[in-house]
Design a protein around this motif. Structure first.
Motif, PDB file in Angstrom:
ATOM      1  N   ALA A 206       0.830  -1.252   0.033  1.00 50.30           N
ATOM      2  CA  ALA A 206       0.006  -0.221  -0.061  1.00 50.30           C
ATOM      3  C   ALA A 206       0.738   1.241  -0.027  1.00 50.30           C
ATOM      4  CB  ALA A 206      -1.014  -0.158   1.210  1.00 50.30           C
ATOM      5  N   ALA A 207       2.075   0.901   0.532  1.00 52.63           N
ATOM      6  CA  ALA A 207       2.810   1.964   0.355  1.00 52.63           C
ATOM      7  C   ALA A 207       3.668   2.629  -0.605  1.00 52.63           C
ATOM      8  CB  ALA A 207       4.338   2.019   1.519  1.00 52.63           C
ATOM      9  N   PHE A 208       3.412   1.716  -1.785  1.00 55.92           N
ATOM     10  CA  PHE A 208       3.976   1.897  -3.167  1.00 55.92           C
ATOM     11  C   PHE A 208       2.687   2.576  -3.850  1.00 55.92           C
ATOM     12  CE2 PHE A 208       6.088  -2.431  -3.070  1.00 55.92           C
ATOM     13  CZ  PHE A 208       7.194  -2.257  -2.346  1.00 55.92           C
ATOM     14  N   ASP A 209       1.372   2.343  -3.409  1.00 54.95           N
ATOM     15  CA  ASP A 209       0.483   3.208  -4.215  1.00 54.95           C
ATOM     16  C   ASP A 209       0.466   4.488  -3.818  1.00 54.95           C
ATOM     17  OD1 ASP A 209      -0.492   0.387  -5.089  1.00 54.95           O
ATOM     18  OD2 ASP A 209      -1.656   0.167  -3.553  1.00 54.95           O
ATOM     19  N   ALA A 210       0.810   4.417  -2.405  1.00 48.95           N
ATOM     20  CA  ALA A 210       0.663   6.017  -2.049  1.00 48.95           C
ATOM     21  C   ALA A 210       1.589   6.933  -2.747  1.00 48.95           C
ATOM     22  CB  ALA A 210       1.093   5.979  -0.436  1.00 48.95           C
ATOM     23  N   ILE A 211       2.924   6.360  -2.955  1.00 50.07           N
ATOM     24  CA  ILE A 211       3.672   7.268  -3.799  1.00 50.07           C
ATOM     25  C   ILE A 211       3.868   7.048  -5.518  1.00 50.07           C
ATOM     26  CG2 ILE A 211       4.921   7.920  -1.917  1.00 50.07           C
ATOM     27  CD1 ILE A 211       7.127   5.832  -3.160  1.00 50.07           C
ATOM     28  N   ASP A 212       2.823   6.394  -6.017  1.00 47.27           N
ATOM     29  CA  ASP A 212       2.553   5.929  -7.479  1.00 47.27           C
ATOM     30  C   ASP A 212       3.845   5.287  -7.695  1.00 47.27           C
ATOM     31  OD1 ASP A 212       0.315   7.053  -8.006  1.00 47.27           O
ATOM     32  OD2 ASP A 212       1.221   9.086  -8.274  1.00 47.27           O
ATOM     33  N   ALA A 213       4.380   4.299  -6.954  1.00 50.14           N
ATOM     34  CA  ALA A 213       5.545   3.344  -7.511  1.00 50.14           C
ATOM     35  C   ALA A 213       4.740   2.213  -7.749  1.00 50.14           C
ATOM     36  CB  ALA A 213       6.507   3.156  -6.288  1.00 50.14           C
ATOM     37  N   GLU A 214       5.304   1.338  -8.673  1.00 48.95           N
ATOM     38  CA  GLU A 214       4.653  -0.059  -8.965  1.00 48.95           C
ATOM     39  C   GLU A 214       5.518  -1.007  -7.913  1.00 48.95           C
ATOM     40  OE1 GLU A 214       6.247  -1.616 -12.806  1.00 48.95           O
ATOM     41  OE2 GLU A 214       6.867   0.525 -13.136  1.00 48.95           O
ATOM     42  N   TYR A 215       4.557  -2.133  -7.694  1.00 50.28           N
ATOM     43  CA  TYR A 215       5.009  -3.105  -7.198  1.00 50.28           C
ATOM     44  C   TYR A 215       5.998  -4.208  -7.888  1.00 50.28           C
ATOM     45  CZ  TYR A 215       4.726  -8.099  -5.336  1.00 50.28           C
ATOM     46  OH  TYR A 215       4.887  -9.395  -4.852  1.00 50.28           O
ATOM     47  N   VAL A 216       7.106  -4.585  -7.644  1.00 49.95           N
ATOM     48  CA  VAL A 216       7.732  -5.612  -8.437  1.00 49.95           C
ATOM     49  C   VAL A 216       7.973  -6.764  -7.616  1.00 49.95           C
ATOM     50  CG1 VAL A 216      10.436  -5.781  -9.193  1.00 49.95           C
ATOM     51  CG2 VAL A 216       9.614  -3.675  -8.902  1.00 49.95           C
ATOM     52  N   ARG A 217       8.395  -7.061  -6.499  1.00 51.66           N
ATOM     53  CA  ARG A 217       8.093  -8.400  -6.014  1.00 51.66           C
ATOM     54  C   ARG A 217       8.183  -8.320  -4.539  1.00 51.66           C
ATOM     55  NH1 ARG A 217      12.988 -10.537  -4.506  1.00 51.66           N
ATOM     56  NH2 ARG A 217      14.699 -10.171  -5.435  1.00 51.66           N
ATOM     57  N   ASP A 218       8.245  -9.484  -3.699  1.00 54.44           N
ATOM     58  CA  ASP A 218       8.223  -9.463  -2.402  1.00 54.44           C
ATOM     59  C   ASP A 218       9.844  -9.921  -2.270  1.00 54.44           C
ATOM     60  OD1 ASP A 218       5.524  -9.594  -2.324  1.00 54.44           O
ATOM     61  OD2 ASP A 218       5.742 -10.227  -0.321  1.00 54.44           O
ATOM     62  N   ILE A 219      10.476  -9.379  -0.974  1.00 48.82           N
ATOM     63  CA  ILE A 219      11.827 -10.117  -0.817  1.00 48.82           C
ATOM     64  C   ILE A 219      11.638 -11.518  -0.276  1.00 48.82           C
ATOM     65  CG2 ILE A 219      13.983  -9.571   0.558  1.00 48.82           C
ATOM     66  CD1 ILE A 219      13.075  -7.271  -1.273  1.00 48.82           C
ATOM     67  N   LYS A 220      12.525 -12.310  -0.790  1.00 48.50           N
ATOM     68  CA  LYS A 220      12.134 -13.779  -0.484  1.00 48.50           C
ATOM     69  C   LYS A 220      12.975 -13.979   1.086  1.00 48.50           C
ATOM     70  CE  LYS A 220      12.992 -15.434  -5.151  1.00 48.50           C
ATOM     71  NZ  LYS A 220      14.001 -14.640  -5.605  1.00 48.50           N
ATOM     72  N   PRO A 221      12.284 -15.035   1.552  1.00 45.55           N
ATOM     73  CA  PRO A 221      12.699 -15.187   3.012  1.00 45.55           C
ATOM     74  C   PRO A 221      14.318 -15.527   2.977  1.00 45.55           C
ATOM     75  CG  PRO A 221      10.798 -16.423   2.535  1.00 45.55           C
ATOM     76  CD  PRO A 221      10.874 -15.717   0.933  1.00 45.55           C
ATOM     77  N   GLY A 222      15.091 -14.893   4.023  1.00 47.92           N
ATOM     78  CA  GLY A 222      16.463 -15.215   3.851  1.00 47.92           C
ATOM     79  C   GLY A 222      17.118 -14.337   2.765  1.00 47.92           C
ATOM     80  N   GLU A 223      16.671 -13.580   1.935  1.00 49.92           N
ATOM     81  CA  GLU A 223      17.424 -12.877   1.026  1.00 49.92           C
ATOM     82  C   GLU A 223      17.836 -11.542   1.669  1.00 49.92           C
ATOM     83  OE1 GLU A 223      16.277 -11.225  -3.746  1.00 49.92           O
ATOM     84  OE2 GLU A 223      14.754 -11.628  -2.159  1.00 49.92           O
ATOM     85  N   ILE A 224      18.740 -10.891   0.757  1.00 48.20           N
ATOM     86  CA  ILE A 224      19.250  -9.556   1.048  1.00 48.20           C
ATOM     87  C   ILE A 224      19.119  -8.957  -0.297  1.00 48.20           C
ATOM     88  CG2 ILE A 224      21.245  -8.211   1.719  1.00 48.20           C
ATOM     89  CD1 ILE A 224      22.160 -10.325   3.440  1.00 48.20           C
ATOM     90  N   ILE A 225      18.614  -7.898  -0.379  1.00 49.09           N
ATOM     91  CA  ILE A 225      18.663  -7.050  -1.619  1.00 49.09           C
ATOM     92  C   ILE A 225      19.492  -5.916  -1.379  1.00 49.09           C
ATOM     93  CG2 ILE A 225      17.112  -5.327  -2.805  1.00 49.09           C
ATOM     94  CD1 ILE A 225      16.404  -7.771  -3.954  1.00 49.09           C
ATOM     95  N   GLU A 226      20.499  -5.328  -2.273  1.00 50.41           N
ATOM     96  CA  GLU A 226      21.539  -4.420  -2.272  1.00 50.41           C
ATOM     97  C   GLU A 226      21.325  -3.404  -3.381  1.00 50.41           C
ATOM     98  OE1 GLU A 226      25.493  -5.383  -3.185  1.00 50.41           O
ATOM     99  OE2 GLU A 226      26.326  -3.871  -1.838  1.00 50.41           O
ATOM    100  N   ILE A 227      21.032  -2.154  -2.940  1.00 48.99           N
ATOM    101  CA  ILE A 227      20.581  -1.285  -4.113  1.00 48.99           C
ATOM    102  C   ILE A 227      21.510  -0.139  -4.089  1.00 48.99           C
ATOM    103  CG2 ILE A 227      18.998   0.526  -5.017  1.00 48.99           C
ATOM    104  CD1 ILE A 227      16.996  -1.285  -3.278  1.00 48.99           C
TER     105      ILE A 227
END
Ligand code: 5GP
Ligand code: MG
Length: 472
Positions: A206-227
C-alpha cells in the motif's frame, strides 16, 4: 520496563533520477504505513555522503510537521520507520532508525520484528565491551553489523544473520547503499517497488500505491537486496526450507489494500468471512462488521450467507487503534469513544457481528453491550480467526498470557463473558486456506502455540527481559 515486543513499519527509497524527491517518498510512504505503528516515527537520509536523521514520539504527520521535511530535500537515499509498542515505557531513545557509527562509516537501520535471542546476544556483546543506548533488540543487530562492517556491509549482514533468531524485516542504509533484509522464515513482510528508475522497499505494498510506485516483488525469506550505484543485487543469504509468514498480518495487521506474497489482504479476509458463514450459519436479519479491520470478513459473510449487510456500529474517524491505551480502564473507555451502536439499524434486529479477532475480550464485551442497549434482539458473534491462546514472540504484541481471554476459557465460557447469544471462531485450518496461494507456510503460534522456533529454549538462555515482557 521497555517493550521489546512490537510491530512496526519500515520503508526505504534509493533515488536514481529526478522523477521523485526521496524526502517526499519516505514521508508519504511512512504515512501509508502509519497503521503499523503510532508510537514513534523516524527518518534517516543520506545526502552528499553524510547521514542525518530525525525521530520523535508521535505520528508521522506530527513528528515531521512544518518544514521539518524540507531539511531532508536533496537526499539520495532515505529510510523510515514507524513503531508500535503497547506496553511498558516508550521512549524516544527506542525510536528508529537507529544510526550507528563504525570505524569507516555510519549506518542507519530500521527493523520490524522481534529477536527471541536478543538478551543472550546482548549479554555476550556487553561482556565484550559493547555499550548499549537503547533497550531494543534492534540495537543488538546494529551492533553486530557495525562490528564487522569494515569487511563489507553485505558480508557483515550475512554473518549477523547467522546469529539472529527470530523475525526481522529490515532496511539498512549506508552512505551509498540501501539494503533490504528479510529473515529466513519470512515472518514479516517486505516488498520491493519501483518508480521510474528509483527503488523502494516497504513493509506493505500500500505504501507503493501512495507514492505511485509499482510493485516489483516480495523480498524472499532469507534474502538480502542491495541497491547502489551499481544497480540492484540479490543475495540468497540464508535460504530456508521452512517458512513462517505471520498469519496475523492477513487477519488484522496489514492494510486491506496491501498484497503480501501476491495475496490480497482484503481477499484473504473476505474468504475468511465466507468460510465462517459456511461453517457457522445462523438465522439473522443483518450481518455487520466491527470497523475497520473486520469489514472485509463481514462482507464475505454477508455475501456467502445471503443476509443483508448493514452498518451496526459507527466509528469515530479521529481515533486510532485502541490497544494504544495500556490501562484496562482506558481501553474500555477507548472502545466507547471509538465505536457507537447505530440504533436505527439494529433496533429489534437479530445481528450477526463479525470481528477479526478477540484478544482480551474488551472490545467484544463492550460492543455486545452497546448493541443490546440499542435494542438488538440477538447478537451472534463470529470471529474470522481462531481464539488467541498464546503470546506472539515474533513481533506483534498480543498481550501477555494472563490477559488473553482465549488462553484460559472455552468458547462457551468466552460467549458468556462477552454476553453474546452465540459465538464461533474460524478454525486454524480454514484461516490458513485463505492465504495459501502466496506459497509460504505460516506462523500461527498465537492461535496454536506451535511456533516456528524453539521459543522456550531460546528465551531460556538468559532472555529474561523478553520473558518478563510477555508476562510469563
Ligand atoms: P480485545 O478487545 O479482545 O482485546 O481486542 C480485539 C480487537 O482488537 C479486535 O477488534 C481487533 O480488530 C483488534 N486487535 C487485534 N489484534 C490487535 C493488535 O495487535 N493491536 C491492536 N491495536 N488491535 C488489535
Ligand atoms: Mg477491531
Amino acid at each position: 520496563m521497555d517493550s521489546m515486543n512490537e510491530e512496526c513499519g519500515v520503508f526505504g527509497v534509493y533515488k536514481n533520477d529526478d522523477f521523485i524527491e526521496a524526502a517526499d517518498a519516505v514521508f508519504f510512504g511512512l504515512y501509508a504505513l502509519q497503521h503499523r505503528g503510532q508510537e514513534s516515527a523516524g527518518i534517516a537520509i543520506s545526502r552528499n555522503g553524510r547521514i542525518d536523521n530525525y525521530k520523535d514520539m508521535g505520528l508521522v504527520a506530527e513528528v515531521f510537521k512544518g518544514d521539518r521535511m524540507e531539511e531532508f530535500y536533496g537526499a539520495k537515499i532515505a529510510v523510515g520507520h514507524v513503531r508500535y509498542s503497547t506496553t511498558g515505557r516508550s521512549a524516544v531513545t527506542n525510536a528508529q532508525p537507529l544510526v550507528v557509527s563504525y570505524k569507516s562509516g555510519t549506518l542507519a537501520l530500521t527493523h520490524n520484528g522481534n529477536l527471541i535471542n536478543a538478551s543472550g546476544l546482548r549479554t555476550e556483546l556487553e561482556e565484550d565491551g559493547a555499550i548499549f543506548q537503547t533497550t531494543i533488540d534492534t540495537e543488538v543487530i546494529a551492533n553486530l553489523i557495525a562490528r564487522q562492517a569494515n569487511e563489507g556491509i553485505i558480508e557483515s549482514i550475512i554473518k549477523t544473520m547467522d546469529r539472529l533468531k527470530g523475525s526481522y524485516a529490515m532496511t539498512v542504509m549506508t552512505k551509498d547503499k540501501l539494503i533490504g533484509v528479510r529473515d529466513p522464515l519470512g515472518n514479516r513482510p517486505l516488498s520491493l517497488g519501483r518508480i521510474n528508475e528509483s527503488y523502494i522497499l516497504a513493509s506493505e505494498t500500500a505504501a507503493f500505491d501512495a507514492i505511485d510506485a509499482e510493485y516489483v516483488r516480495d523480498i524472499k525469506p532469507g534474502e538480502i537486496i542491495e541497491i547502489s550505484e551499481a544497480g540492484i543485487k540479490s543475495y540468497m543469504a540464508k535460504p530456508s526450507e521452512k517458512t513462517a509468514l505471520c498469519i496475523f498480518e492477513y487477519v488484522y495487521f496489514a492494510r486491506p489494500d496491501s498484497y503480501i506474497e501476491g495475496v490480497s489482504v482484503y481477499g484473504a479476509r473476505e474468504k475468511a468471512g465466507a468460510l465462517l458463514a459456511k461453517r457457522f450459519p445462523v438465522e439473522a436479519d443483518i450481518v455487520s462488521g466491527v470497523p475497520d479491520s473486520a469489514l472485509p470478513a463481514a462482507m464475505g459473510y454477508a455475501e456467502e450467507s445471503g443476509i443483508i449487510y448493514k452498518k451496526a456500529l459507527a466509528k469515530n474517524r479521529y481515533i486510532g487503534r485502541t490497544f494504544i491505551q495500556p490501562q484496562q480502564y482506558m481501553r474500555e473507555r477507548g472502545v466507547k469513544i471509538k465505536l457507537n451502536a447505530l440504533r436505527r439499524n439494529v433496533e429489534g434486529k437479530r445481528v450477526i457481528l463479525i470481528d477479526d479477532s478477540i484478544v482480551r475480550g474488551t472490545t467484544s464485551k463492550k460492543i455486545v453491550e452497546m448493541l443490546r442497549n440499542a435494542g438488538a434482539k440477538e447478537v451472534h458473534m463470529r470471529i474470522s480467526s481462531p481464539p488467541v491462546i498464546s503470546p506472539c514472540y515474533f513481533g506483534i504484541d498480543t498481550a501477555s498470557h494472563e490477559q488473553l481471554i482465549g488462553a484460559k476459557n472455552s468458547v462457551e465460557a468466552i460467549r458468556k463473558l462477552i454476553g453474546a447469544d452465540s459465538l464461533a471462531y474460524l478454525s486454524a485450518e480454514d484461516l490458513l486456506e485463505t492465504a495459501k496461494e502466496g506459497g509460504l507456510d505460516f506462523c500461527s503460534g498465537c492461535f496454536t502455540r506451535e511456533y516456528p522456533m524453539d521459543v522456550e529454549h531460546e528465551m531460556g538462555k538468559g532472555n529474561k527481559l523478553i520473558l518478563e515482557q510477555n508476562g510469563q
